[in-house]
Motif scaffolding. Structure first.
Motif, mmCIF file in Angstrom:
data_model
loop_
_atom_site.group_PDB
_atom_site.id
_atom_site.type_symbol
_atom_site.label_atom_id
_atom_site.label_comp_id
_atom_site.label_asym_id
_atom_site.label_seq_id
_atom_site.Cartn_x
_atom_site.Cartn_y
_atom_site.Cartn_z
ATOM 1 N N CYS A 250 5.686 10.102 -7.323
ATOM 2 C CA CYS A 250 7.015 10.277 -7.896
ATOM 3 C C CYS A 250 6.945 10.365 -9.417
ATOM 4 N N ILE A 251 6.073 9.546 -10.028
ATOM 5 C CA ILE A 251 5.957 9.578 -11.484
ATOM 6 C C ILE A 251 5.510 10.966 -11.937
ATOM 7 N N ILE A 252 4.488 11.501 -11.271
ATOM 8 C CA ILE A 252 3.968 12.800 -11.682
ATOM 9 C C ILE A 252 5.019 13.890 -11.504
ATOM 10 N N PHE A 253 5.649 13.941 -10.324
ATOM 11 C CA PHE A 253 6.655 14.973 -10.079
ATOM 12 C C PHE A 253 7.783 14.894 -11.096
ATOM 13 N N LEU B 264 0.830 -1.198 0.000
ATOM 14 C CA LEU B 264 0.000 0.000 0.000
ATOM 15 C C LEU B 264 0.867 1.250 0.000
ATOM 16 N N GLU B 265 1.913 1.222 0.829
ATOM 17 C CA GLU B 265 2.811 2.372 0.902
ATOM 18 C C GLU B 265 3.428 2.653 -0.472
ATOM 19 N N VAL B 266 3.901 1.578 -1.121
ATOM 20 C CA VAL B 266 4.544 1.741 -2.427
ATOM 21 C C VAL B 266 3.549 2.257 -3.462
ATOM 22 N N LEU B 267 2.307 1.727 -3.427
ATOM 23 C CA LEU B 267 1.290 2.169 -4.379
ATOM 24 C C LEU B 267 0.962 3.636 -4.176
ATOM 25 N N GLY B 268 1.217 4.148 -2.973
ATOM 26 C CA GLY B 268 1.023 5.573 -2.761
ATOM 27 C C GLY B 268 2.203 6.377 -3.274
ATOM 28 N N LEU B 269 3.420 5.856 -3.042
ATOM 29 C CA LEU B 269 4.629 6.590 -3.431
ATOM 30 C C LEU B 269 4.778 6.728 -4.936
ATOM 31 N N ILE B 270 4.550 5.603 -5.656
ATOM 32 C CA ILE B 270 4.898 5.579 -7.082
ATOM 33 C C ILE B 270 4.178 6.627 -7.916
ATOM 34 N N PRO B 271 2.855 6.746 -7.852
ATOM 35 C CA PRO B 271 2.200 7.758 -8.685
ATOM 36 C C PRO B 271 2.714 9.166 -8.414
ATOM 37 N N ALA C 203 12.284 10.560 0.568
ATOM 38 C CA ALA C 203 12.290 9.533 -0.479
ATOM 39 C C ALA C 203 11.647 10.066 -1.753
ATOM 40 N N ILE C 204 10.491 10.722 -1.613
ATOM 41 C CA ILE C 204 9.798 11.261 -2.792
ATOM 42 C C ILE C 204 10.675 12.286 -3.484
ATOM 43 N N PHE C 205 11.297 13.148 -2.685
ATOM 44 C CA PHE C 205 12.167 14.187 -3.230
ATOM 45 C C PHE C 205 13.303 13.571 -4.041
ATOM 46 N N MET C 206 13.971 12.599 -3.429
ATOM 47 C CA MET C 206 15.116 11.998 -4.101
ATOM 48 C C MET C 206 14.695 11.275 -5.378
ATOM 49 N N LEU C 207 13.648 10.442 -5.310
ATOM 50 C CA LEU C 207 13.222 9.685 -6.490
ATOM 51 C C LEU C 207 12.820 10.633 -7.611
ATOM 52 N N SER C 208 12.078 11.689 -7.253
ATOM 53 C CA SER C 208 11.620 12.611 -8.291
ATOM 54 C C SER C 208 12.784 13.319 -8.958
ATOM 55 N N PHE C 209 13.698 13.877 -8.148
ATOM 56 C CA PHE C 209 14.793 14.634 -8.742
ATOM 57 C C PHE C 209 15.751 13.742 -9.519
ATOM 58 N N TYR C 210 16.005 12.549 -8.999
ATOM 59 C CA TYR C 210 16.953 11.652 -9.661
ATOM 60 C C TYR C 210 16.442 11.237 -11.020
ATOM 61 N N HIS C 211 15.178 10.789 -11.076
ATOM 62 C CA HIS C 211 14.650 10.309 -12.350
ATOM 63 C C HIS C 211 14.300 11.452 -13.283
ATOM 64 N N ALA C 212 14.014 12.641 -12.717
ATOM 65 C CA ALA C 212 13.718 13.778 -13.585
ATOM 66 C C ALA C 212 14.886 14.051 -14.515
ATOM 67 N N ALA C 213 16.116 13.823 -14.034
ATOM 68 C CA ALA C 213 17.294 14.071 -14.872
ATOM 69 C C ALA C 213 17.266 13.168 -16.099
ATOM 70 N N TYR C 214 16.966 11.888 -15.900
ATOM 71 C CA TYR C 214 16.923 10.966 -17.036
ATOM 72 C C TYR C 214 15.762 11.294 -17.961
ATOM 73 N N ILE C 215 14.622 11.649 -17.349
ATOM 74 C CA ILE C 215 13.448 11.992 -18.160
ATOM 75 C C ILE C 215 13.733 13.234 -18.987
ATOM 76 N N LEU D 206 10.238 6.180 -21.717
ATOM 77 C CA LEU D 206 9.657 6.601 -20.444
ATOM 78 C C LEU D 206 9.280 5.392 -19.595
ATOM 79 N N THR D 207 8.656 4.412 -20.261
ATOM 80 C CA THR D 207 8.273 3.208 -19.521
ATOM 81 C C THR D 207 9.490 2.563 -18.889
ATOM 82 N N GLY D 208 10.555 2.429 -19.684
ATOM 83 C CA GLY D 208 11.779 1.827 -19.157
ATOM 84 C C GLY D 208 12.264 2.573 -17.930
ATOM 85 N N GLN D 209 12.222 3.896 -18.004
ATOM 86 C CA GLN D 209 12.700 4.705 -16.877
ATOM 87 C C GLN D 209 11.823 4.506 -15.659
#
Lengths: 217, 269, 214
Positions: C25-28, C16-23, C83-95, C141-144
């Motif tokens: 982070c994806i949006i950010f 449940l926690e992960v299902l909350g985090l992922i969307p 965690a949200i901050f780090m995941l968003s900023f880290y993957h934003a670079a690749y995106i 994007l999917t891969g990322q």
């Protein structure tokens, strides 16, 4: 961000040792994963359905599950059935198996992109499948794969930081140690710089390799 | 000229990204903030029985340390809010202003005191080594090259082990759960912590572990406050002395630790 | 409570926690990454190099180290926010790189045509460029994002009670590491696989639209 030379001086032997571990794991796991990838890539050219299905399943499993979970499985799960390896071996094995799947995908794609004509020509020379692969197909596929493979190797450098969570004192763990004892961020600053340096070295090596083998992108 | 601006921008970016702590944390005394907002925010780590843990039946966070904090909040007339972190994040949570006070099994050490203020200790406890049954008899037998010891990341045991058991190899794990598992799977040969947490670990793996009787060091736990909150520190100290005088401390002690509290110089004034 | 129930409870809470985090982070990371990617295509002198530094930084630094630094340094309320901050900023670079590559691979004709009908910059982007880019970069994007789902396992290191963290806690009560870690891997596999299926579905739909239009 803290950066005190005094702390660096005190902890330098630890940092160097940790850096050494990171580099050794990178080299060994890197080589192993490339060999594993080549093997799986070559196997994927087989005519037998169950071999290709097996390769695809392996790749799918290891690419869609986190490396950290795989490491924990090997580190804490295997002892329960009696297989216990040192943390160092477990770490290298875990990274090699995981990245091997990614390498396999790279090699598979490049092998399949080699002209069918090469296969047919080689067959007319009465070469066995193994000989065809070894002398004709793989050399070309490997050359084509160099950019992607070096990219994947950069990822392996970053994978080594996960080993800090299975009781190995790598660069990430050492910088964490410095913080939890001295509440100083110097360790992290040093780690950041070292990781970025390693990445830049890797990228430069990659560009050099591409030049030398004259890869047309 | 271009290079100069380039460097300035990237340095600025890096500093902004990394120095968020400059903007965190109040400069006013935490006690004023607590009274004004009606809420006391404390940090603790769960999974540290009997100090702070989740009651499996009720799901509530409880424990000796937690109840002490709750009584303090009640005496102060405010609500208690508990934030949970992993051990390595406990002290940073106080230093960066995320919480007002630490209510955890925090050992008093001189280096830590350079960064935060300890209140009067609330309990003293020996620290020991947990091993698998029948393997080691005393501390000397552990102090050899082949032995791997484990403790929680950020705890004092890592450093104490380095001083007292220098020949052994010391590793850390993030939580008590990981340490117990490491001991069970033979990843580590000894697990260092205070006696009561080790007893709790022993109970989770019945018949597998035993304690080395010889204590490694003496632990004293206390609440911790930032250096900018003298009022809060003073109030907590007073509270600790008062509850020992009016009997409430003795009650809690018996309830969680299982034996009568006898005021001596060893167990705290 | 029997063993399986305990495992189910623990892993379920983590899921449940992960299902909350992922969307989140994806949006950010999508918004941030798209924005940065578009800005990079403009090649504004100082900003371009400054952002390039950020991109090089994110490519070279291990996500775990970044997570620890953000957790210890930034004054965030909880481990989850770090965690949200780090995941968003880290993957934003690749995106951002993915978007930039996608935009630059569009034929120049599209840009010139939209300029010739006097579309403003934001109109050009919204109505002409981005829709086409999205179609091309969807696989990347999917891969990322599959990598992002796998990276959520890392945040257990700072105490966020997601799947892996709960699994370790569960093992104190129920010592079955092979079973528990297998289930954890299975959960992640299902999550990643679902994302892939979702993405294939959208790819097919977009392809169909394009085919019909032509």
């Amino acid at each position: 961000m803290d950066f005190s030379w005094h702390i660096i001086k005190d902890w330098w032997p630890n940092i160097l040792h940790a850096l050494g571990i990171t580099i050794i794991v990178f080299i060994v796991a890197g080589i192993l994963s490339i060999f594993l990838g080549l093997t799986l890539g070559a196997l994927s050219t087989s005519n037998k359905k169950f071999v290709t299905a097996g390769v695809r399943t392996y790749i799918s499993i290891f690419r869609n599950t986190p490396l950290l979970v795989q490491l924990f499985f090997l580190f804490y799960g295997l002892p329960a059935v009696g297989i216990r390896m040192s943390p160092f071996t477990t770490g290298i094995l875990g990274i090699a198996l995981n990245e091997g799947a990614f390498m396999a995908e790279i090699f598979r794609g490049n092998i399949q992109s080699i002209d069918r004509g090469d296969w047919e020509a080689a067959r007319t020379l009465a070469l066995t499948r193994f000989q065809i692969l070894y002398y004709v197909i793989l050399p070309q596929a490997i050359r084509d794969s160099i950019p992607a493979v070096t990219g994947q190797l950069s990822i392996i450098i970053k994978d080594t930081s996960l080993l800090s969570l299975i009781m190995i004192v790598d660069l990430t763990r050492v910088s964490n140690q410095i913080y939890t004892r001295l509440f100083d961020l110097t360790g992290f600053s040093v780690a950041l710089i070292l990781y970025i340096l390693m990445n830049i070295l890797m990228t430069s090596a990659s560009k050099l390799a591409e030049k030398r083998f004259q890869i047309r992108r | 000229m271009k290079k100069f601006w380039l460097t300035m921008t990237s340095v600025l970016l890096a500093l902004v990204l990394i120095n968020g702590s400059v903007f965190a944390g109040d400069s006013k005394d935490a006690l004023d903030k607590i009274v004004k907002s009606g809420k006391l925010v404390v940090a603790t780590e769960l999974g540290t029985h009997p100090w702070a843990y989740k009651d499996p039946k009720t799901g509530k966070i409880t424990g000796f340390t937690v109840e002490l904090a709750q009584m303090f909040a009640d005496d102060l007339g405010v609500e208690l809010e508990i934030k949970t972190y992993e051990w390595a994040g406990i002290i940073p949570s106080l230093l960066t202003g995320k919480v007002d006070m630490l209510a955890a099994c925090l050992t008093r050490t001189v280096p830590r005191s350079a960064k935060l203020m300890y209140a009067e200790p609330y309990v003293n406890m020996p620290g020991q080594v947990l091993v698998r049954k029948g393997e080691f008899k005393d501390l000397d037998s552990i102090n050899t090259k082949k032995v791997v010891l484990t403790a929680t990341t950020g705890s004092v045991w890592e450093q104490i082990a380095e001083k007292r058991l220098p020949k052994s190899t010391i590793r850390t794990n993030a939580t008590n759960a990981d340490n117990a598992i490491a001991l069970q799977t033979r990843r580590a040969d000894g697990y260092l912590n205070d006696k009561l947490q080790l007893v709790a670990a022993m109970n989770k793996y019945p018949g597998q572990f035993e304690l080395i009787e010889q204590p490694l060091a003496w632990d004293s736990f206390a609440f911790a406050i930032r250096y900018d909150s003298f009022k809060l520190w003073n109030t907590v100290n007073l509270y600790m002395r008062l509850i020992k005088m009016d009997g409430r401390y003795g009650e809690l002690f018996k309830k969680y630790l299982g034996y009568e509290w006898v005021p001596t110089s060893e167990t705290g004034s | 409570m029997n063993e399986y129930q305990v495992i189910f409870n623990f892993l379920g809470a983590g899921l449940l926690e992960v299902l909350g985090l992922i969307p989140i982070c994806i949006i950010f990371s999508l918004i941030l990454g798209a924005g940065i990617g578009i800005i990079q295509t403009l090649r504004i002198p100082v900003i371009y190099h400054g952002i390039s530094c950020y991109l090089i930084f994110m490519r070279g630094v291990p996500p775990l180290l970044l997570l620890l630094i953000i957790f210890f340094v930034a004054g965030f309320d909880s481990a989850r926010v770090s965690a949200i901050f780090m995941l968003s900023f880290y993957h934003a670079a690749y995106i951002a790189e993915i978007f930039r590559g996608g935009i630059q691979s569009l034929p120049r004709g599209q840009f010139e045509a939209s300029d010739s009908i006097a579309l403003r910059f934001h109109q050009k982007m919204t109505y002409v460029i981005i829709p086409q880019v999205l179609r091309t970069i969807l696989p990347a994007l999917t891969g990322q994002y599959i990598i992002l789902i796998k990276d959520t396992a890392l945040v257990s290191a700072i105490g966020v009670m997601e799947i892996l963290y709960n699994a370790r806690q569960a093992m104190q009560v129920v010592y079955r590491p092979l079973l528990v870690y297998f289930l954890v891997a299975l959960l992640f596999y299902i999550l990643c696989f679902s994302l892939e299926c979702l993405s294939s579905y959208f790819e097919k739909r977009l392809m169909l639209e394009k085919g019909l239009n032509q």
